[in-house]
Design a protein around this motif. Sequence first.
Motif, PDB file in Angstrom:
ATOM      1  N   TYR A  40      19.662  -5.583   9.177  1.00 24.26           N
ATOM      2  CA  TYR A  40      18.306  -5.664   8.631  1.00 24.26           C
ATOM      3  C   TYR A  40      18.232  -5.019   7.241  1.00 24.26           C
ATOM      4  N   VAL A  41      18.865  -3.838   7.119  1.00 29.21           N
ATOM      5  CA  VAL A  41      18.806  -3.128   5.839  1.00 29.21           C
ATOM      6  C   VAL A  41      19.652  -3.845   4.795  1.00 29.21           C
ATOM      7  N   SER A  42      20.863  -4.252   5.158  1.00 26.78           N
ATOM      8  CA  SER A  42      21.762  -4.876   4.175  1.00 26.78           C
ATOM      9  C   SER A  42      21.208  -6.185   3.631  1.00 26.78           C
ATOM     10  N   ARG A  43      20.421  -6.880   4.451  1.00 24.93           N
ATOM     11  CA  ARG A  43      19.826  -8.144   4.002  1.00 24.93           C
ATOM     12  C   ARG A  43      18.484  -7.940   3.301  1.00 24.93           C
ATOM     13  N   GLY A  44      18.035  -6.698   3.200  1.00 23.80           N
ATOM     14  CA  GLY A  44      16.773  -6.409   2.525  1.00 23.80           C
ATOM     15  C   GLY A  44      15.551  -6.813   3.313  1.00 23.80           C
ATOM     16  N   GLU A  45      15.698  -6.976   4.639  1.00 25.59           N
ATOM     17  CA  GLU A  45      14.559  -7.356   5.475  1.00 25.59           C
ATOM     18  C   GLU A  45      13.664  -6.162   5.804  1.00 25.59           C
ATOM     19  N   VAL A  46      14.176  -4.964   5.582  1.00 25.18           N
ATOM     20  CA  VAL A  46      13.399  -3.732   5.740  1.00 25.18           C
ATOM     21  C   VAL A  46      13.718  -2.841   4.548  1.00 25.18           C
ATOM     22  N   GLU A  47      12.844  -1.866   4.306  1.00 27.57           N
ATOM     23  CA  GLU A  47      13.067  -0.960   3.167  1.00 27.57           C
ATOM     24  C   GLU A  47      13.932   0.238   3.530  1.00 27.57           C
ATOM     25  N   ASP A  56       9.767  10.343   2.229  1.00 25.69           N
ATOM     26  CA  ASP A  56       9.644   9.107   1.455  1.00 25.69           C
ATOM     27  C   ASP A  56       9.219   7.933   2.325  1.00 25.69           C
ATOM     28  N   LEU A  57       9.477   8.020   3.626  1.00 26.97           N
ATOM     29  CA  LEU A  57       9.137   6.918   4.526  1.00 26.97           C
ATOM     30  C   LEU A  57       7.632   6.714   4.639  1.00 26.97           C
ATOM     31  N   VAL A  76      22.324   8.878   9.529  1.00 28.37           N
ATOM     32  CA  VAL A  76      21.948   8.823   8.113  1.00 28.37           C
ATOM     33  C   VAL A  76      20.773   7.877   7.915  1.00 28.37           C
ATOM     34  N   LEU A  77      20.024   8.135   6.866  1.00 25.95           N
ATOM     35  CA  LEU A  77      18.913   7.282   6.442  1.00 25.95           C
ATOM     36  C   LEU A  77      19.425   6.395   5.325  1.00 25.95           C
ATOM     37  N   ILE A  78      19.266   5.075   5.479  1.00 25.77           N
ATOM     38  CA  ILE A  78      19.781   4.154   4.471  1.00 25.77           C
ATOM     39  C   ILE A  78      18.678   3.236   3.951  1.00 25.77           C
ATOM     40  N   SER A  79      18.948   2.639   2.788  1.00 24.25           N
ATOM     41  CA  SER A  79      18.042   1.652   2.196  1.00 24.25           C
ATOM     42  C   SER A  79      18.903   0.605   1.489  1.00 24.25           C
ATOM     43  N   PRO A  80      18.356  -0.572   1.204  1.00 23.08           N
ATOM     44  CA  PRO A  80      19.142  -1.602   0.506  1.00 23.08           C
ATOM     45  C   PRO A  80      19.504  -1.154  -0.909  1.00 23.08           C
ATOM     46  N   VAL A  81      20.674  -1.544  -1.371  1.00 21.65           N
ATOM     47  CA  VAL A  81      21.091  -1.217  -2.737  1.00 21.65           C
ATOM     48  C   VAL A  81      20.206  -1.929  -3.750  1.00 21.65           C
ATOM     49  N   GLN A  82      19.822  -3.170  -3.435  1.00 23.46           N
ATOM     50  CA  GLN A  82      19.014  -3.943  -4.376  1.00 23.46           C
ATOM     51  C   GLN A  82      17.670  -4.341  -3.754  1.00 23.46           C
ATOM     52  N   GLY A  83      16.661  -4.391  -4.603  1.00 28.02           N
ATOM     53  CA  GLY A  83      15.376  -4.937  -4.201  1.00 28.02           C
ATOM     54  C   GLY A  83      14.514  -4.057  -3.331  1.00 28.02           C
ATOM     55  N   ALA A  84      14.815  -2.777  -3.253  1.00 28.92           N
ATOM     56  CA  ALA A  84      14.011  -1.869  -2.434  1.00 28.92           C
ATOM     57  C   ALA A  84      13.995  -0.492  -3.080  1.00 28.92           C
ATOM     58  N   PRO A  85      12.953   0.285  -2.835  1.00 28.90           N
ATOM     59  CA  PRO A  85      12.889   1.633  -3.414  1.00 28.90           C
ATOM     60  C   PRO A  85      13.944   2.552  -2.790  1.00 28.90           C
ATOM     61  N   ALA A  86      14.499   3.439  -3.578  1.00 28.59           N
ATOM     62  CA  ALA A  86      15.458   4.412  -3.056  1.00 28.59           C
ATOM     63  C   ALA A  86      14.715   5.384  -2.143  1.00 28.59           C
ATOM     64  N   VAL A  87      15.292   5.624  -0.982  1.00 27.85           N
ATOM     65  CA  VAL A  87      14.699   6.542  -0.009  1.00 27.85           C
ATOM     66  C   VAL A  87      15.672   7.699   0.181  1.00 27.85           C
TER      67      VAL A  87
END
Length: 248
Positions: free
Chosen positions: A173-180, A121-122, A105-116
């Motif tokens: 990395y994703v959960s901490r918002g270090e990547v989009e 979108d990448l 699956v492709l994931i992104s942070p819940v907060q502070g990042a654009p929805a992918v």
Amino acid sequence: MKRRLLLSLALASLPLLASAQQLTVSAAASLTDAFKEIAPRFEAARPGATLRFNFAASGVLLQQIAQGAPVDVFASADQETMNRGADQKLIAANTRRDFAANSLVLISPVQGAPAVAALADLNRPDVKRIAVGKVASVPVGRYTQQALESAQLWGALGPKLVFADNVRQVLDYVSRGEVEAGFVYRTDAELLKDKVRIGMTVGGHAPVTYPAAVVADSKQAALARDFVAFLGGAEAQAILARYGFGKP
């Protein structure tokens, strides 16, 4: 009299000591939570047996086995790594068994990042960093590369890629918002639903299946066979299903 009593007690304990067996299982990082729950069930069914786990990227685990690490069972997150183990005669090939399946699956942070929500979108400029597993040693990295190559995006996204040592590091990395964005297994994403969102289930790669096998140099081969068989049984399969794994 006291000395005779102590000797009797020591002799009486010998069968218990002899029956105690420790089994070392090297397993893909994505199996961590499920295997920790499976362990006490297996130990209860095999009195005297104790499970010891080593969780890491499948390729790293195979390298450890090749270097002589005392391992009894190897559980990989892909067929390619297990095939390498068979080619190097590091596993007992006739004990190999698929016991679980997963999805990428492709994931992104819940907060502070654009929805992918799509691979396209990448390419957006607001997606600056994408976490993926190291292709050489982490199966989720190879599945990701296959998927992005199928979408003709692997080369174009190269400058954005941040390589991780295992799938749980990608999740961190994703959960901490270090990547989009990042690519993990569905089972990993489900563990942190409050911190990561699943944008899509990704196709265009080899099926994600998990094989297990007895290591050729195991000193507990019979017990190791029992554990591999246990993974395919109803009790272990119910636990794996609860963590989101499918049947192979």
